[in-house]
Design a protein around this motif. Structure first.
Motif, PDB file in Angstrom:
ATOM      1  N   TYR A 177       1.142  -0.996   0.174  1.00 20.95           N
ATOM      2  CA  TYR A 177       0.019   0.294  -0.532  1.00 20.95           C
ATOM      3  C   TYR A 177       0.227   1.381   0.035  1.00 20.95           C
ATOM      4  CZ  TYR A 177       0.929  -1.237   4.715  1.00 20.95           C
ATOM      5  OH  TYR A 177       1.567  -1.395   5.834  1.00 20.95           O
ATOM      6  N   ALA A 178       2.370   1.144  -0.218  1.00 14.22           N
ATOM      7  CA  ALA A 178       3.229   2.047  -0.197  1.00 14.22           C
ATOM      8  C   ALA A 178       3.752   2.472  -1.497  1.00 14.22           C
ATOM      9  CB  ALA A 178       4.191   2.149   0.562  1.00 14.22           C
ATOM     10  N   PRO A 179       3.286   3.776  -1.981  1.00 11.92           N
ATOM     11  CA  PRO A 179       3.741   4.420  -3.100  1.00 11.92           C
ATOM     12  C   PRO A 179       5.784   3.270  -4.031  1.00 11.92           C
ATOM     13  CG  PRO A 179       4.380   6.594  -1.837  1.00 11.92           C
ATOM     14  CD  PRO A 179       3.326   5.323  -1.628  1.00 11.92           C
ATOM     15  N   TRP A 180       5.497   2.812  -5.319  1.00 14.48           N
ATOM     16  CA  TRP A 180       7.348   2.139  -4.951  1.00 14.48           C
ATOM     17  C   TRP A 180       7.887   2.712  -6.241  1.00 14.48           C
ATOM     18  CZ3 TRP A 180      10.767  -0.932  -2.657  1.00 14.48           C
ATOM     19  CH2 TRP A 180      11.268  -1.439  -3.096  1.00 14.48           C
ATOM     20  N   GLY A 181       9.133   3.324  -6.621  1.00 15.12           N
ATOM     21  CA  GLY A 181       9.070   3.563  -7.162  1.00 15.12           C
ATOM     22  C   GLY A 181      10.494   4.944  -7.389  1.00 15.12           C
ATOM     23  N   GLY A 182      11.413   5.523  -8.504  1.00 16.78           N
ATOM     24  CA  GLY A 182      12.191   6.581  -7.934  1.00 16.78           C
ATOM     25  C   GLY A 182      12.177   8.042  -8.694  1.00 16.78           C
ATOM     26  N   ILE A 183      13.381   8.945  -8.848  1.00 16.12           N
ATOM     27  CA  ILE A 183      13.510   9.634  -9.743  1.00 16.12           C
ATOM     28  C   ILE A 183      14.566   9.369 -10.161  1.00 16.12           C
ATOM     29  CG2 ILE A 183      12.579  10.951  -8.050  1.00 16.12           C
ATOM     30  CD1 ILE A 183      14.731  12.384  -7.232  1.00 16.12           C
ATOM     31  N   LYS A 184      15.368  10.601 -11.406  1.00 14.37           N
ATOM     32  CA  LYS A 184      16.670  10.192 -11.986  1.00 14.37           C
ATOM     33  C   LYS A 184      16.202   9.113 -13.156  1.00 14.37           C
ATOM     34  CE  LYS A 184      19.194  12.575  -8.201  1.00 14.37           C
ATOM     35  NZ  LYS A 184      20.419  12.071  -7.657  1.00 14.37           N
ATOM     36  N   ASN A 185      17.786   8.587 -13.358  1.00 13.36           N
ATOM     37  CA  ASN A 185      17.912   7.275 -14.094  1.00 13.36           C
ATOM     38  C   ASN A 185      17.067   5.965 -13.466  1.00 13.36           C
ATOM     39  OD1 ASN A 185      18.776   8.701 -16.264  1.00 13.36           O
ATOM     40  ND2 ASN A 185      20.460   8.406 -15.769  1.00 13.36           N
ATOM     41  N   SER A 186      15.756   6.353 -12.546  1.00  9.50           N
ATOM     42  CA  SER A 186      15.431   4.736 -11.389  1.00  9.50           C
ATOM     43  C   SER A 186      14.546   4.728 -11.736  1.00  9.50           C
ATOM     44  CB  SER A 186      15.715   5.429 -10.019  1.00  9.50           C
ATOM     45  OG  SER A 186      17.020   5.380  -9.548  1.00  9.50           O
ATOM     46  N   GLY A 187      13.492   5.714 -13.281  1.00 12.26           N
ATOM     47  CA  GLY A 187      12.252   4.811 -13.233  1.00 12.26           C
ATOM     48  C   GLY A 187      11.622   6.725 -13.123  1.00 12.26           C
ATOM     49  N   HIS A 188      10.718   6.557 -14.138  1.00  8.63           N
ATOM     50  CA  HIS A 188       9.184   7.419 -14.044  1.00  8.63           C
ATOM     51  C   HIS A 188       7.792   6.534 -13.266  1.00  8.63           C
ATOM     52  CE1 HIS A 188       6.827  10.668 -14.767  1.00  8.63           C
ATOM     53  NE2 HIS A 188       6.393  10.066 -15.659  1.00  8.63           N
ATOM     54  N   GLY A 189       7.482   7.871 -11.998  1.00  5.27           N
ATOM     55  CA  GLY A 189       6.224   6.920 -12.527  1.00  5.27           C
ATOM     56  C   GLY A 189       6.355   6.305 -11.251  1.00  5.27           C
ATOM     57  N   ARG A 190       4.991   5.790 -10.473  1.00  7.77           N
ATOM     58  CA  ARG A 190       4.991   4.591  -9.007  1.00  7.77           C
ATOM     59  C   ARG A 190       4.306   3.378  -9.157  1.00  7.77           C
ATOM     60  NH1 ARG A 190       8.335   7.773  -8.486  1.00  7.77           N
ATOM     61  NH2 ARG A 190       8.680   8.882  -6.827  1.00  7.77           N
ATOM     62  N   GLU A 191       4.751   2.763  -8.613  1.00  7.50           N
ATOM     63  CA  GLU A 191       3.726   0.521  -8.960  1.00  7.50           C
ATOM     64  C   GLU A 191       3.209   0.992  -7.138  1.00  7.50           C
ATOM     65  OE1 GLU A 191       5.443  -2.133 -11.334  1.00  7.50           O
ATOM     66  OE2 GLU A 191       7.564  -1.632  -9.215  1.00  7.50           O
ATOM     67  N   LEU A 192       2.375   0.444  -6.882  1.00  2.00           N
ATOM     68  CA  LEU A 192       1.720   0.004  -5.054  1.00  2.00           C
ATOM     69  C   LEU A 192       1.051   1.005  -5.362  1.00  2.00           C
ATOM     70  CD1 LEU A 192       4.972  -2.335  -4.212  1.00  2.00           C
ATOM     71  CD2 LEU A 192       3.427  -2.340  -5.240  1.00  2.00           C
ATOM     72  N   GLY A 193       0.245   0.492  -3.757  1.00  5.44           N
ATOM     73  CA  GLY A 193      -0.901   1.913  -3.213  1.00  5.44           C
ATOM     74  C   GLY A 193      -1.356   2.380  -4.284  1.00  5.44           C
ATOM     75  N   GLU A 194      -2.090   3.333  -3.971  1.00  6.46           N
ATOM     76  CA  GLU A 194      -3.008   4.123  -4.718  1.00  6.46           C
ATOM     77  C   GLU A 194      -2.976   5.180  -6.153  1.00  6.46           C
ATOM     78  OE1 GLU A 194      -4.964   8.056  -2.690  1.00  6.46           O
ATOM     79  OE2 GLU A 194      -4.657   6.494  -1.150  1.00  6.46           O
ATOM     80  N   TRP A 195      -0.899   5.428  -5.440  1.00  7.85           N
ATOM     81  CA  TRP A 195      -0.317   6.005  -6.466  1.00  7.85           C
ATOM     82  C   TRP A 195       0.005   4.949  -8.144  1.00  7.85           C
ATOM     83  CZ3 TRP A 195      -0.309   5.808  -1.864  1.00  7.85           C
ATOM     84  CH2 TRP A 195      -0.156   6.848  -0.827  1.00  7.85           C
ATOM     85  N   GLY A 196      -0.046   4.153  -7.098  1.00  8.83           N
ATOM     86  CA  GLY A 196       0.094   2.819  -8.675  1.00  8.83           C
ATOM     87  C   GLY A 196      -1.050   2.300  -9.599  1.00  8.83           C
TER      88      GLY A 196
END
Length: 233
Positions: A177-196
């Protein structure tokens, strides 16, 4: 230990760069060496196994090449650095011993690139600001951690770290239920939770005009003719 060596370091969120305050570094590294060398390296189907082989021969040689690059760049091996010589694994499998480099500088490949193996790079810092600057000096920004007995310091550093996930006094816990994702060259957007869930939705805009006034820049044709007709007076 868990952040660097869990899943044999083969995880995108591995906290494989460690910043230690210079005042506690000698004692800390002494304990770290003992702990790393105590890891039970064996067949992963063996009860109590805490580190198994890498996923493939290609990855095995890639990790070993990073270890050689670390030595060539001038870092010092605190422990590990190759295949462990233990009867439990013999000569089969792509095993790499838990490896810790010290004296690592920001220009070294083992500090700047993702290794995806059981390799931990350690550098020291003198001030909190220096630690944050060193941590953020990276093209990646998925996850980081801050370890401190001071809650206020944990708050400051958590806010200052340029990454999508920050762990406080731990490393690697993941919740659906917590957002998973990064910034810079670690990706765009989020997985998991309502954000996913937002990544699976298509948003439509519907706008309704409710003003009593006529909307538009252009006058109706009748008004245009009236305005353009010459006067008969």
């Amino acid at each position: 230990m868990f952040g660097a060596f869990w899943t044999n370091g083969q995880i995108c969120s591995s906290t494989s760069r460690l910043l230690v305050h210079q005042d506690v570094a000698p004692t800390f590294l002494e304990h770290l060496k003992k702990r790393a060398e105590s890891i039970n390296v064996c067949d992963p189907l063996t009860p109590g196994c805490r580190l198994g082989p890498l996923v493939s021969e290609g990855q095995y040689h890639k990790v070993l090449s990073y270890i050689e690059a670390g030595k060539a760049d001038g870092a010092s091996l605190l422990t590990g650095g190759g295949r462990p010589s233990t009867p439990a694994i013999g000569t089969a499998g792509y095993f790499v011993a838990p490896t810790v480099f010290i004296g690592v500088t920001p220009s070294m490949r083992i500090w700047r690139e993702e290794i995806f193996g059981p390799v931990l790079s350690v550098a020291t810092f003198a001030t909190e600001a220096q630690a944050v600057e060193m941590a953020n000096d990276s093209e990646y920004g998925l996850a980081g951690a801050v370890i401190s007995a001071c809650p206020e310091r944990c708050r400051r550093v958590s806010e200052a770290l340029e990454c999508g996930i920050v762990w406080v006094n731990c490393s690697q816990p993941c919740f659906c239920y917590a957002p998973w994702g990064g910034i810079k060259n670690s990706g765009h957007g989020r997985e998991l939770g309502e954000w996913g869930l937002e990544n699976f939705l298509s948003v439509k805009q519907v706008t309704k005009y409710v003003s009593p006034d006529i909307w538009g820049w252009y006058s109706p044709p009748a008004q245009q003719q009236s305005q353009e007709a010459p006067s008969k007076l």
